[in-house]
Design an enzyme around this catalytic site. Structure first.
Site, PDB file in Angstrom:
ATOM      1  N   ASN A 100      31.735  17.368  11.894  1.00 33.58           N
ATOM      2  CA  ASN A 100      33.123  17.471  12.325  1.00 33.58           C
ATOM      3  C   ASN A 100      34.089  16.940  11.268  1.00 33.58           C
ATOM      4  O   ASN A 100      33.676  16.475  10.207  1.00 33.58           O
ATOM      5  CB  ASN A 100      33.297  16.765  13.665  1.00 33.58           C
ATOM      6  CG  ASN A 100      32.824  17.636  14.813  1.00 33.58           C
ATOM      7  OD1 ASN A 100      33.522  18.543  15.253  1.00 33.58           O
ATOM      8  ND2 ASN A 100      31.615  17.379  15.294  1.00 33.58           N
ATOM      9  N   THR A 142      22.050   0.110   9.112  1.00 33.00           N
ATOM     10  CA  THR A 142      21.519  -0.464   7.882  1.00 33.00           C
ATOM     11  C   THR A 142      19.998  -0.481   7.851  1.00 33.00           C
ATOM     12  O   THR A 142      19.413  -0.809   6.827  1.00 33.00           O
ATOM     13  CB  THR A 142      22.021  -1.914   7.700  1.00 33.00           C
ATOM     14  OG1 THR A 142      21.563  -2.704   8.804  1.00 33.00           O
ATOM     15  CG2 THR A 142      23.537  -1.954   7.633  1.00 33.00           C
ATOM     16  N   HIS A 199      25.587   0.436  -5.172  1.00 33.80           N
ATOM     17  CA  HIS A 199      25.831  -0.302  -6.411  1.00 33.80           C
ATOM     18  C   HIS A 199      25.037  -1.602  -6.414  1.00 33.80           C
ATOM     19  O   HIS A 199      24.817  -2.210  -5.358  1.00 33.80           O
ATOM     20  CB  HIS A 199      27.321  -0.639  -6.560  1.00 33.80           C
ATOM     21  CG  HIS A 199      28.183   0.521  -6.887  1.00 33.80           C
ATOM     22  ND1 HIS A 199      28.331   0.992  -8.166  1.00 33.80           N
ATOM     23  CD2 HIS A 199      28.952   1.319  -6.101  1.00 33.80           C
ATOM     24  CE1 HIS A 199      29.166   2.036  -8.161  1.00 33.80           C
ATOM     25  NE2 HIS A 199      29.551   2.251  -6.920  1.00 33.80           N
ATOM     26  N   ARG A 209      22.113  -2.033  16.408  1.00 37.89           N
ATOM     27  CA  ARG A 209      20.890  -2.519  17.054  1.00 37.89           C
ATOM     28  C   ARG A 209      20.569  -1.605  18.229  1.00 37.89           C
ATOM     29  O   ARG A 209      21.456  -0.932  18.781  1.00 37.89           O
ATOM     30  CB  ARG A 209      21.061  -3.958  17.531  1.00 37.89           C
ATOM     31  CG  ARG A 209      22.165  -4.140  18.569  1.00 37.89           C
ATOM     32  CD  ARG A 209      22.330  -5.599  18.960  1.00 37.89           C
ATOM     33  NE  ARG A 209      23.370  -5.770  19.980  1.00 37.89           N
ATOM     34  CZ  ARG A 209      23.164  -5.634  21.288  1.00 37.89           C
ATOM     35  NH1 ARG A 209      21.957  -5.312  21.744  1.00 37.89           N
ATOM     36  NH2 ARG A 209      24.165  -5.812  22.133  1.00 37.89           N
TER      37      ARG A 209
END
Length: 208
Positions: free
Chosen positions: A102, A184, A133, A199
């Site tokens: 979208n 993550t 990085h 989570r």
């Protein structure tokens, strides 16, 4: 009697509507499809002439998409995919069939790439970056080495608006990524995740 300058340009407005809500394209009546399909064929042909990109059958790609695919950083798009206006895609990226992206999303495949499975839906303003990085002290961030592990997203995944997915993450089939969460770590099949960092808060199989 109205002049040409005063006549509303309904077709231009309809193109804008489709570009921001591309799912409407797949339900157009024959009268509208008679101009919309050639328009889409032209849009996709122009992208293929300029970038290393391939499209499957019956896709919708908004002309306002910022699509960049240098040789070696191909973008491959399956059948029945849709990509809405103002999204940014930089290869390598591979989309399966019936994938929806979208408006306002940002995807960069880094060196390894982003792979997205069939029937996955990505809401607006989602960011997926398959690179990162370095952060060593004593050197500016922009001079750090860049690493890339890649991002893999399974089939039938729903990614909510404004979510972020970082490099190295694998999201399993049928997972749900909550609005605004930052992923993550890997997400298992069928998991429902939310929060920052994301989570697990549930399982789709419990929703029957």
């Amino acid at each position: 009697m109205s002049t040409g300058m005063n006549t509303p340009d309904y077709q231009a407005q309809h193109k804008k509507r489709l570009s921001h809500m591309p799912w409407l394209y797949f339900n157009l009546k024959p009268k509208l499809l008679s101009w919309a399909k050639p328009w889409q064929e032209q849009v996709q042909a122009e992208f293929m002439a300029l970038e290393t990109v391939t499209f499957g059958q019956n896709c919708f790609i908004a002309p306002e998409v910022n699509l960049f695919a240098e040789p070696g950083r191909d973008i491959r798009i399956g059948d029945l995919c849709m990509i809405a206006a103002d999204s940014f895609l930089h290869g390598p990226i591979t989309l399966g069939d019936e994938v929806a992206i979208n408006h306002g999303c940002s995807l960069d495949g880094g060196r390894v790439g982003i792979t997205i499975g069939d029937q996955t839906r990505i809401a607006n303003n989602v960011t997926i970056y398959a690179f990162n990085h370095g952060m060593q002290p004593g050197k500016p961030i922009y001079r750090q080495n860049v690493s890339s592990k890649g991002v893999v997203i399974g089939k039938d995944v729903w990614i909510g608006a404004q979510a972020g997915i970082v490099d190295g993450v694998t999201i399993g089939d049928c997972a749900v990524i909550g609005m605004g969460c930052i992923v993550t770590k890997d997400v298992p099949d069928y998991a429902i995740v939310a929060g920052n960092p994301a989570r697990i808060i549930g399982d789709r199989r419990d929703k029957v």
